[in-house]
Design a protein around this motif. Structure first.
Motif, PDB file in Angstrom:
ATOM      1  N   ALA A  74      27.589  43.605  17.392  1.00 17.73           N
ATOM      2  CA  ALA A  74      26.145  43.708  17.601  1.00 17.73           C
ATOM      3  C   ALA A  74      25.584  42.380  18.117  1.00 17.73           C
ATOM      4  N   ALA A  75      24.849  42.468  19.213  1.00 14.67           N
ATOM      5  CA  ALA A  75      24.136  41.319  19.792  1.00 14.67           C
ATOM      6  C   ALA A  75      25.062  40.206  20.275  1.00 14.67           C
ATOM      7  N   ASP A 137      21.467  43.875  14.226  1.00 16.06           N
ATOM      8  CA  ASP A 137      21.777  42.856  15.234  1.00 16.06           C
ATOM      9  C   ASP A 137      21.371  41.471  14.748  1.00 16.06           C
TER      10      ASP A 137
END
Length: 147
Positions: A74-75, A137
């Motif tokens: 995530a991210a 995130d």
């Protein structure tokens, strides 16, 4: 015993998340958390050689495991994440080769001692934080910056 060159923890190609281009996002400021790295318990100057190897192994193993956790990408740039995973795996392999020479039968005992236990608790705190934040995130970005 000297660590292999691949275990130089300051090498940018192994830990590719430290540059300014991956700085903390302003939108995630509310997620910041002090994960309380156990610096005093794991300071290299305070540890015997075998303890230091045990702590380093625990740190690498926990990091490797952490970055295979749910939504760890995530991210993050997935190419950089894969480089990190590969680098950690290589370092663990190299450290395992050294551990047999240094630790022998002390291994299981050292895994339950203060410095190694402190490292386990540190990573457990990170996992609890991620779970509490729903592996969002911003939670992962906080962990990335912490690591």
């Amino acid at each position: 015993h000297e660590l292999p060159q691949s275990l130089n923890l300051e090498k940018q190609e192994t830990f590719p998340f430290g540059s300014n281009e991956h700085s903390f996002s302003l939108s995630c400021l509310g997620y910041r958390k002090d994960c309380r790295f156990p610096q005093a318990q794991v300071s290299g100057s305070q540890l015997q050689e075998a303890q230091a190897f045990a702590v380093l192994h625990e740190m690498l193993q926990q990091s490797f495991s952490l970055f295979h956790t749910e939504r760890s990408s995530a991210a993050w740039d997935t190419t950089l994440l894969e480089q990190l995973r590969t680098g950690l795996h290589q370092q663990l392999d190299d450290l395992d080769a050294c551990l047999g020479q240094v630790m022998g039968e002390e291994d299981s005992v050292l895994g339950r001692m203060g410095p190694t236990l402190a490292m386990k608790r540190y990573f457990q705190g990170i996992r609890v934080y991620l779970q509490e934040k729903g592996y969002s995130d911003c939670a992962w970005e906080t962990v990335r910056v912490e690591i």
